[in-house]
Write a protein that holds these residues in place. Structure first.
Motif, PDB file in Angstrom:
ATOM      1  N   PHE A 110      23.134  66.595  98.756  1.00 23.46           N
ATOM      2  CA  PHE A 110      23.834  65.340  99.025  1.00 23.46           C
ATOM      3  C   PHE A 110      23.475  64.759 100.387  1.00 23.46           C
ATOM      4  O   PHE A 110      23.554  63.549 100.580  1.00 23.46           O
ATOM      5  N   VAL A 111      23.067  65.597 101.321  1.00 25.62           N
ATOM      6  CA  VAL A 111      22.543  65.079 102.592  1.00 25.62           C
ATOM      7  C   VAL A 111      21.259  64.304 102.306  1.00 25.62           C
ATOM      8  O   VAL A 111      21.077  63.175 102.775  1.00 25.62           O
ATOM      9  N   LYS A 112      20.361  64.882 101.496  1.00 28.52           N
ATOM     10  CA  LYS A 112      19.117  64.199 101.127  1.00 28.52           C
ATOM     11  C   LYS A 112      19.409  62.887 100.407  1.00 28.52           C
ATOM     12  O   LYS A 112      18.797  61.853 100.707  1.00 28.52           O
ATOM     13  N   GLN A 113      20.334  62.942  99.455  1.00 26.91           N
ATOM     14  CA  GLN A 113      20.691  61.742  98.694  1.00 26.91           C
ATOM     15  C   GLN A 113      21.209  60.651  99.626  1.00 26.91           C
ATOM     16  O   GLN A 113      20.770  59.508  99.571  1.00 26.91           O
ATOM     17  N   PHE A 114      22.132  61.016 100.515  1.00 25.66           N
ATOM     18  CA  PHE A 114      22.714  60.067 101.461  1.00 25.66           C
ATOM     19  C   PHE A 114      21.638  59.440 102.341  1.00 25.66           C
ATOM     20  O   PHE A 114      21.613  58.230 102.554  1.00 25.66           O
ATOM     21  N   LEU A 115      20.730  60.271 102.847  1.00 24.77           N
ATOM     22  CA  LEU A 115      19.687  59.769 103.750  1.00 24.77           C
ATOM     23  C   LEU A 115      18.691  58.855 103.041  1.00 24.77           C
ATOM     24  O   LEU A 115      18.008  58.073 103.690  1.00 24.77           O
ATOM     25  N   VAL A 128      32.722  67.269 104.388  1.00 23.50           N
ATOM     26  CA  VAL A 128      33.467  68.165 103.511  1.00 23.50           C
ATOM     27  C   VAL A 128      34.552  68.760 104.406  1.00 23.50           C
ATOM     28  O   VAL A 128      34.297  69.692 105.164  1.00 23.50           O
ATOM     29  N   PRO A 129      35.760  68.168 104.362  1.00 14.40           N
ATOM     30  CA  PRO A 129      36.828  68.641 105.240  1.00 14.40           C
ATOM     31  C   PRO A 129      37.212  70.091 104.961  1.00 14.40           C
ATOM     32  O   PRO A 129      37.083  70.576 103.838  1.00 14.40           O
ATOM     33  N   ALA A 130      37.677  70.748 106.001  1.00 19.82           N
ATOM     34  CA  ALA A 130      38.103  72.144 105.946  1.00 19.82           C
ATOM     35  C   ALA A 130      36.903  73.022 105.595  1.00 19.82           C
ATOM     36  O   ALA A 130      35.795  72.731 106.025  1.00 19.82           O
ATOM     37  N   MET A 131      37.112  74.054 104.843  1.00 19.88           N
ATOM     38  CA  MET A 131      36.033  74.988 104.518  1.00 19.88           C
ATOM     39  C   MET A 131      36.234  75.501 103.090  1.00 19.88           C
ATOM     40  O   MET A 131      36.610  76.649 102.876  1.00 19.88           O
ATOM     41  N   PRO A 132      35.979  74.655 102.081  1.00 19.33           N
ATOM     42  CA  PRO A 132      36.226  75.081 100.698  1.00 19.33           C
ATOM     43  C   PRO A 132      35.368  76.280 100.288  1.00 19.33           C
ATOM     44  O   PRO A 132      34.168  76.320 100.550  1.00 19.33           O
ATOM     45  N   ASN A 148      35.876  67.569  97.494  1.00 17.94           N
ATOM     46  CA  ASN A 148      35.337  66.227  97.689  1.00 17.94           C
ATOM     47  C   ASN A 148      34.342  66.226  98.837  1.00 17.94           C
ATOM     48  O   ASN A 148      34.569  66.857  99.868  1.00 17.94           O
ATOM     49  N   ILE A 149      33.278  65.468  98.660  1.00 17.15           N
ATOM     50  CA  ILE A 149      32.419  65.093  99.778  1.00 17.15           C
ATOM     51  C   ILE A 149      32.823  63.660 100.090  1.00 17.15           C
ATOM     52  O   ILE A 149      32.790  62.792  99.211  1.00 17.15           O
ATOM     53  N   ASN A 150      33.257  63.418 101.317  1.00 20.16           N
ATOM     54  CA  ASN A 150      33.750  62.094 101.698  1.00 20.16           C
ATOM     55  C   ASN A 150      32.716  61.302 102.478  1.00 20.16           C
ATOM     56  O   ASN A 150      31.957  61.861 103.264  1.00 20.16           O
ATOM     57  N   LEU A 151      32.724  59.999 102.257  1.00 22.40           N
ATOM     58  CA  LEU A 151      31.914  59.071 103.029  1.00 22.40           C
ATOM     59  C   LEU A 151      32.678  58.757 104.313  1.00 22.40           C
ATOM     60  O   LEU A 151      33.851  58.385 104.258  1.00 22.40           O
ATOM     61  N   LEU A 152      32.039  58.953 105.446  1.00 25.04           N
ATOM     62  CA  LEU A 152      32.670  58.676 106.734  1.00 25.04           C
ATOM     63  C   LEU A 152      32.275  57.291 107.229  1.00 25.04           C
ATOM     64  O   LEU A 152      31.103  56.920 107.188  1.00 25.04           O
ATOM     65  N   THR A 153      33.271  56.556 107.693  1.00 27.09           N
ATOM     66  CA  THR A 153      33.016  55.253 108.300  1.00 27.09           C
ATOM     67  C   THR A 153      33.779  55.180 109.615  1.00 27.09           C
ATOM     68  O   THR A 153      34.681  55.972 109.867  1.00 27.09           O
ATOM     69  N   ILE A 154      33.424  54.206 110.429  1.00 26.56           N
ATOM     70  CA  ILE A 154      34.073  54.058 111.723  1.00 26.56           C
ATOM     71  C   ILE A 154      35.517  53.587 111.585  1.00 26.56           C
ATOM     72  O   ILE A 154      36.410  54.139 112.192  1.00 26.56           O
ATOM     73  N   SER A 160      35.860  58.980  98.609  1.00 28.01           N
ATOM     74  CA  SER A 160      35.051  60.001  97.961  1.00 28.01           C
ATOM     75  C   SER A 160      33.624  59.508  97.752  1.00 28.01           C
ATOM     76  O   SER A 160      33.402  58.433  97.208  1.00 28.01           O
ATOM     77  N   TYR A 161      32.674  60.296  98.175  1.00 24.79           N
ATOM     78  CA  TYR A 161      31.255  60.046  97.939  1.00 24.79           C
ATOM     79  C   TYR A 161      30.837  60.792  96.667  1.00 24.79           C
ATOM     80  O   TYR A 161      30.102  60.266  95.848  1.00 24.79           O
ATOM     81  N   GLN A 162      31.323  62.016  96.524  1.00 28.65           N
ATOM     82  CA  GLN A 162      31.014  62.829  95.352  1.00 28.65           C
ATOM     83  C   GLN A 162      32.105  63.881  95.193  1.00 28.65           C
ATOM     84  O   GLN A 162      32.500  64.514  96.170  1.00 28.65           O
ATOM     85  N   TYR A 163      32.579  64.070  93.983  1.00 28.25           N
ATOM     86  CA  TYR A 163      33.541  65.125  93.688  1.00 28.25           C
ATOM     87  C   TYR A 163      32.782  66.265  93.022  1.00 28.25           C
ATOM     88  O   TYR A 163      32.074  66.054  92.036  1.00 28.25           O
ATOM     89  N   ILE A 164      32.911  67.465  93.555  1.00 32.77           N
ATOM     90  CA  ILE A 164      32.195  68.635  93.052  1.00 32.77           C
ATOM     91  C   ILE A 164      33.180  69.497  92.264  1.00 32.77           C
ATOM     92  O   ILE A 164      34.117  70.051  92.830  1.00 32.77           O
ATOM     93  N   GLU A 165      32.947  69.587  90.971  1.00 33.00           N
ATOM     94  CA  GLU A 165      33.843  70.354  90.092  1.00 33.00           C
ATOM     95  C   GLU A 165      33.321  71.747  89.777  1.00 33.00           C
ATOM     96  O   GLU A 165      34.104  72.637  89.456  1.00 33.00           O
TER      97      GLU A 165
END
Length: 171
Positions: A110-115, A128-132, A148-154, A160-165
């Protein structure tokens, strides 16, 4: 002891990317200027003794990233500098060569996808908040927690950017 602390502080400060221009606003990203490949460089700020951070760095390196890990004494300062909201924080903070932030155990996929994507003004990265349990670096046998992988904005709340099930979705 004081000399060691000062030397660590100087090392940290000398390795911090530039975060702001002449104003108090963080450096923003112009998404139209980004082109990336799988050899992206990441600077990872982490605590010296954190094993899961080391495992995440290994995951990133195995997936085509060139990481530089920097051990820091005060992760709170790093997270404040990069404007990571408290509810989006995790154990380590990675910064791409062009200033995007990847907070916590974000899978390399998802880092690659985002970039590779274009982002609206004010987008600063993923979290990815906390440490799932079950995320890259947080593997514990066959145990996996959805996350959840969240999209961060200012300015806006994280979305949610992507939900991992399932575990396999991360790779």
């Amino acid at each position: 002891m004081r000399t060691t602390y000062l030397a660590s502080l100087l090392l940290l400060v000398s390795n911090l990317p530039v975060m702001a221009t002449t104003s108090n606003q963080p450096l923003t990203h112009n998404s139209n200027q980004h082109t990336h490949d799988s050899n992206s460089e990441l600077t990872v700020y982490k605590s010296k003794n954190c094993g899961c951070c080391k495992e995440w760095v290994t995951h990133m390196n195995k997936n085509g990233f060139n990481t530089t890990a920097i051990d820091v004494l005060d992760m709170g300062t790093i997270k404040n500098n990069y404007q990571i909201k408290p509810n989006q924080r995790s154990c380590h903070t990675a910064v791409s060569a062009d200033g995007f932030i990847f907070e916590g155990h974000v899978p390399a996929k998802f880092v690659k996808q985002f970039l590779s994507e274009q982002h609206p003004e004010g987008t600063i990265g993923l979290s990815v908040p906390a440490m799932p349990v079950g995320t890259p670096g947080m593997e514990m046998g066959n145990v996996f927690h959805k996350y959840n992988i969240n999209l961060l904005t200012i300015d806006s709340p994280a979305v949610s950017y992507q939900y991992i099930e399932q575990y396999a979705e991360q790779f």
